[in-house]
Motif scaffolding. Structure first.
Motif, PDB file in Angstrom:
ATOM      1  N   TYR A 202     -73.252  49.098   1.983  1.00  0.00           N
ATOM      2  CA  TYR A 202     -74.078  49.998   1.184  1.00  0.00           C
ATOM      3  C   TYR A 202     -73.332  50.489  -0.050  1.00  0.00           C
ATOM      4  O   TYR A 202     -73.947  50.722  -1.102  1.00  0.00           O
ATOM      5  N   LEU A 203     -72.022  50.617   0.045  1.00  0.00           N
ATOM      6  CA  LEU A 203     -71.240  50.982  -1.125  1.00  0.00           C
ATOM      7  C   LEU A 203     -71.417  49.947  -2.234  1.00  0.00           C
ATOM      8  O   LEU A 203     -71.559  50.299  -3.416  1.00  0.00           O
ATOM      9  N   PHE A 204     -71.458  48.668  -1.865  1.00  0.00           N
ATOM     10  CA  PHE A 204     -71.568  47.621  -2.872  1.00  0.00           C
ATOM     11  C   PHE A 204     -72.936  47.591  -3.543  1.00  0.00           C
ATOM     12  O   PHE A 204     -73.064  47.064  -4.648  1.00  0.00           O
ATOM     13  N   PHE A 205     -73.967  48.153  -2.921  1.00  0.00           N
ATOM     14  CA  PHE A 205     -75.237  48.297  -3.627  1.00  0.00           C
ATOM     15  C   PHE A 205     -75.048  49.152  -4.870  1.00  0.00           C
ATOM     16  O   PHE A 205     -75.549  48.832  -5.958  1.00  0.00           O
ATOM     17  N   ALA A 206     -74.326  50.258  -4.708  1.00  0.00           N
ATOM     18  CA  ALA A 206     -74.081  51.153  -5.841  1.00  0.00           C
ATOM     19  C   ALA A 206     -73.184  50.490  -6.881  1.00  0.00           C
ATOM     20  O   ALA A 206     -73.402  50.622  -8.091  1.00  0.00           O
ATOM     21  N   VAL A 207     -72.166  49.755  -6.412  1.00  0.00           N
ATOM     22  CA  VAL A 207     -71.254  49.081  -7.335  1.00  0.00           C
ATOM     23  C   VAL A 207     -72.008  48.058  -8.171  1.00  0.00           C
ATOM     24  O   VAL A 207     -71.831  47.968  -9.392  1.00  0.00           O
ATOM     25  N   ARG A 208     -72.885  47.273  -7.535  1.00  0.00           N
ATOM     26  CA  ARG A 208     -73.643  46.263  -8.284  1.00  0.00           C
ATOM     27  C   ARG A 208     -74.561  46.909  -9.312  1.00  0.00           C
ATOM     28  O   ARG A 208     -74.745  46.385 -10.407  1.00  0.00           O
ATOM     29  N   GLY A 209     -75.147  48.049  -8.955  1.00  0.00           N
ATOM     30  CA  GLY A 209     -75.978  48.751  -9.911  1.00  0.00           C
ATOM     31  C   GLY A 209     -75.190  49.193 -11.130  1.00  0.00           C
ATOM     32  O   GLY A 209     -75.652  49.076 -12.270  1.00  0.00           O
ATOM     33  N   GLN A 210     -73.983  49.678 -10.881  1.00  0.00           N
ATOM     34  CA  GLN A 210     -73.118  50.097 -11.981  1.00  0.00           C
ATOM     35  C   GLN A 210     -72.704  48.895 -12.827  1.00  0.00           C
ATOM     36  O   GLN A 210     -72.663  48.967 -14.055  1.00  0.00           O
ATOM     37  N   GLN A 211     -72.423  47.782 -12.164  1.00  0.00           N
ATOM     38  CA  GLN A 211     -72.027  46.569 -12.881  1.00  0.00           C
ATOM     39  C   GLN A 211     -73.167  46.048 -13.760  1.00  0.00           C
ATOM     40  O   GLN A 211     -72.945  45.557 -14.861  1.00  0.00           O
ATOM     41  N   PHE A 212     -74.389  46.169 -13.271  1.00  0.00           N
ATOM     42  CA  PHE A 212     -75.541  45.712 -14.042  1.00  0.00           C
ATOM     43  C   PHE A 212     -75.672  46.483 -15.357  1.00  0.00           C
ATOM     44  O   PHE A 212     -76.100  45.938 -16.382  1.00  0.00           O
ATOM     45  N   LEU A 213     -75.286  47.756 -15.332  1.00  0.00           N
ATOM     46  CA  LEU A 213     -75.422  48.602 -16.510  1.00  0.00           C
ATOM     47  C   LEU A 213     -74.272  48.450 -17.493  1.00  0.00           C
ATOM     48  O   LEU A 213     -74.370  48.901 -18.642  1.00  0.00           O
ATOM     49  N   ARG A 214     -73.168  47.839 -17.060  1.00  0.00           N
ATOM     50  CA  ARG A 214     -72.021  47.668 -17.947  1.00  0.00           C
ATOM     51  C   ARG A 214     -72.345  46.682 -19.066  1.00  0.00           C
ATOM     52  O   ARG A 214     -73.146  45.762 -18.890  1.00  0.00           O
ATOM     53  N   ARG A 215     -71.679  46.865 -20.193  1.00  0.00           N
ATOM     54  CA  ARG A 215     -71.844  45.908 -21.282  1.00  0.00           C
ATOM     55  C   ARG A 215     -71.364  44.523 -20.849  1.00  0.00           C
ATOM     56  O   ARG A 215     -71.967  43.504 -21.194  1.00  0.00           O
ATOM     57  N   GLN A 216     -70.256  44.473 -20.085  1.00  0.00           N
ATOM     58  CA  GLN A 216     -69.744  43.215 -19.556  1.00  0.00           C
ATOM     59  C   GLN A 216     -69.324  43.448 -18.110  1.00  0.00           C
ATOM     60  O   GLN A 216     -68.486  44.307 -17.841  1.00  0.00           O
ATOM     61  N   ALA A 217     -69.925  42.728 -17.179  1.00  0.00           N
ATOM     62  CA  ALA A 217     -69.609  42.908 -15.770  1.00  0.00           C
ATOM     63  C   ALA A 217     -68.164  42.497 -15.485  1.00  0.00           C
ATOM     64  O   ALA A 217     -67.594  41.632 -16.155  1.00  0.00           O
ATOM     65  N   THR A 218     -67.556  43.115 -14.479  1.00  0.00           N
ATOM     66  CA  THR A 218     -66.181  42.834 -14.097  1.00  0.00           C
ATOM     67  C   THR A 218     -66.031  41.393 -13.625  1.00  0.00           C
ATOM     68  O   THR A 218     -66.842  40.905 -12.829  1.00  0.00           O
ATOM     69  N   VAL A 219     -64.997  40.709 -14.112  1.00  0.00           N
ATOM     70  CA  VAL A 219     -64.797  39.304 -13.741  1.00  0.00           C
ATOM     71  C   VAL A 219     -63.917  39.150 -12.507  1.00  0.00           C
ATOM     72  O   VAL A 219     -63.702  38.039 -12.042  1.00  0.00           O
ATOM     73  N   GLY A 220     -63.432  40.250 -11.944  1.00  0.00           N
ATOM     74  CA  GLY A 220     -62.762  40.222 -10.655  1.00  0.00           C
ATOM     75  C   GLY A 220     -61.291  39.876 -10.699  1.00  0.00           C
ATOM     76  O   GLY A 220     -60.684  39.733 -11.755  1.00  0.00           O
ATOM     77  N   GLY A 221     -60.720  39.764  -9.493  1.00  0.00           N
ATOM     78  CA  GLY A 221     -59.302  39.471  -9.325  1.00  0.00           C
ATOM     79  C   GLY A 221     -58.977  39.364  -7.855  1.00  0.00           C
ATOM     80  O   GLY A 221     -59.878  39.276  -7.015  1.00  0.00           O
ATOM     81  N   ARG A 222     -57.705  39.388  -7.519  1.00  0.00           N
ATOM     82  CA  ARG A 222     -57.296  39.209  -6.128  1.00  0.00           C
ATOM     83  C   ARG A 222     -57.847  40.303  -5.214  1.00  0.00           C
ATOM     84  O   ARG A 222     -58.153  40.064  -4.052  1.00  0.00           O
ATOM     85  N   HIS A 223     -58.004  41.508  -5.736  1.00  0.00           N
ATOM     86  CA  HIS A 223     -58.404  42.636  -4.907  1.00  0.00           C
ATOM     87  C   HIS A 223     -59.821  43.123  -5.198  1.00  0.00           C
ATOM     88  O   HIS A 223     -60.205  44.202  -4.748  1.00  0.00           O
ATOM     89  N   TRP A 224     -60.595  42.326  -5.926  1.00  0.00           N
ATOM     90  CA  TRP A 224     -61.945  42.745  -6.296  1.00  0.00           C
ATOM     91  C   TRP A 224     -62.761  41.499  -6.607  1.00  0.00           C
ATOM     92  O   TRP A 224     -62.301  40.627  -7.328  1.00  0.00           O
ATOM     93  N   PRO A 225     -63.976  41.370  -6.073  1.00  0.00           N
ATOM     94  CA  PRO A 225     -64.773  40.185  -6.387  1.00  0.00           C
ATOM     95  C   PRO A 225     -65.284  40.209  -7.814  1.00  0.00           C
ATOM     96  O   PRO A 225     -65.380  41.269  -8.435  1.00  0.00           O
ATOM     97  N   ALA A 226     -65.631  39.054  -8.322  1.00  0.00           N
ATOM     98  CA  ALA A 226     -66.197  38.952  -9.667  1.00  0.00           C
ATOM     99  C   ALA A 226     -67.687  39.240  -9.610  1.00  0.00           C
ATOM    100  O   ALA A 226     -68.419  38.652  -8.809  1.00  0.00           O
ATOM    101  N   PHE A 227     -68.143  40.164 -10.449  1.00  0.00           N
ATOM    102  CA  PHE A 227     -69.563  40.461 -10.582  1.00  0.00           C
ATOM    103  C   PHE A 227     -70.152  39.787 -11.809  1.00  0.00           C
ATOM    104  O   PHE A 227     -71.374  39.768 -11.981  1.00  0.00           O
ATOM    105  N   GLY A 228     -69.292  39.272 -12.671  1.00  0.00           N
ATOM    106  CA  GLY A 228     -69.759  38.664 -13.903  1.00  0.00           C
ATOM    107  C   GLY A 228     -68.886  37.507 -14.321  1.00  0.00           C
ATOM    108  O   GLY A 228     -67.944  37.127 -13.614  1.00  0.00           O
ATOM    109  N   VAL A 229     -69.213  36.950 -15.463  1.00  0.00           N
ATOM    110  CA  VAL A 229     -68.458  35.832 -16.026  1.00  0.00           C
ATOM    111  C   VAL A 229     -68.015  36.217 -17.431  1.00  0.00           C
ATOM    112  O   VAL A 229     -68.688  36.990 -18.116  1.00  0.00           O
ATOM    113  N   PRO A 230     -66.871  35.709 -17.879  1.00  0.00           N
ATOM    114  CA  PRO A 230     -66.412  36.037 -19.229  1.00  0.00           C
ATOM    115  C   PRO A 230     -67.249  35.327 -20.290  1.00  0.00           C
ATOM    116  O   PRO A 230     -67.878  34.305 -20.024  1.00  0.00           O
TER     117      PRO A 230
END
Length: 238
Positions: A22-50
């Motif tokens: 359920y936490l990730f529902f909120a994270v995805r909503g925040q990512q959708f509103l960002r100008r550029q979604a986070t592309v991720g890393g070892r400790h975080w999944p990618a929500f977007g592409v560069p």
């Protein structure tokens, strides 16, 4: 399902996994509103592409009816996608995996049996779900995926650590039309049409009747292409 002691997580793990879900529902909503979604890393999944691209990802196949129809649709619109495959279904339909690859699409690991909540699995079972799928896909097409998506998008530190240890990049999503629920073609179209540069779109070709998804994409793909978006593969920008 394997019920050996090392495959069973303690009861608290289920509560933790559901909380993360359920936490990730909120994270995805925040990512959708960002100008550029986070592309991720070892400790975080990618929500977007560069860059200026958008990624179409398709989960839960291969399926004997819907995967071929999806491939025909993508070919008609000249769109590349990433198929996140379930190992058990790869074993049943290796010829479809070969067709996906020969058509120029990317493939990713989506676990062996799609257990949920995925983050509640004990570490040995979690690792086996991912590692066995790598073997099944390599047996089918002679290559090992470099991308992984957790079933249900159920991430945890253990899931991300195991994914990275196995040399895989974790991919989430930004736009989810919930097409697996069969909410109606118009709702899927409306949701996917909101996709914009840098985002990852989630669809499905397995797990049920995907006629609504195929019909909706036949409208959405030319619409997004007409806006100047190009379809890329997460992780490589091509």
């Amino acid at each position: 399902m394997n019920t050996a002691p090392d495959s069973v997580a303690p009861p608290w793990a289920y509560l933790s996994a559901q909380a993360l879900h359920y936490l990730f529902f909120a994270v995805r909503g925040q990512q959708f509103l960002r100008r550029q979604a986070t592309v991720g890393g070892r400790h975080w999944p990618a929500f977007g592409v560069p860059g200026p691209g958008v990624a179409l990802t398709i989960d839960d196949g291969p399926h004997p009816e819907w995967t071929p129809r999806m491939l025909d649709l993508l070919d008609r619109h000249q769109v590349r996608a990433t198929f996140f495959l379930i190992g058990d279904r790869v074993r049943e339909r290796p010829e479809l995996v070969r067709r996906i690859v020969s058509a120029g699409h990317a493939i990713g690991n989506h676990s062996m049996s799609h257990p949920q909540p995925f983050a509640a699995l004990a570490r040995p079972r979690l690792r086996a779900e991912i590692a066995r799928t790598q073997v099944e896909i390599e047996d089918a097409v002679g290559l090992r995926p470099v991308l992984f998506r957790a079933p249900g998008g159920n991430w945890s530190p253990d899931v991300l650590r195991t994914t990275a240890d196995l040399g895989l990049t974790s991919i989430d999503w930004t736009v989810n039309p919930s097409d697996w629920r069969s909410p109606g073609v118009s709702r899927i179209i409306r949701s996917l049409s909101r996709g914009r540069s840098g985002q990852v779109l989630l669809c499905h070709d397995g797990g049920g009747d995907r006629s609504q998804t195929v019909e909706a994409l036949d409208t959405v793909l030319p619409r997004l292409l007409g806006r100047g978006l190009r379809f890329v593969i997460p992780g490589d920008g091509r």
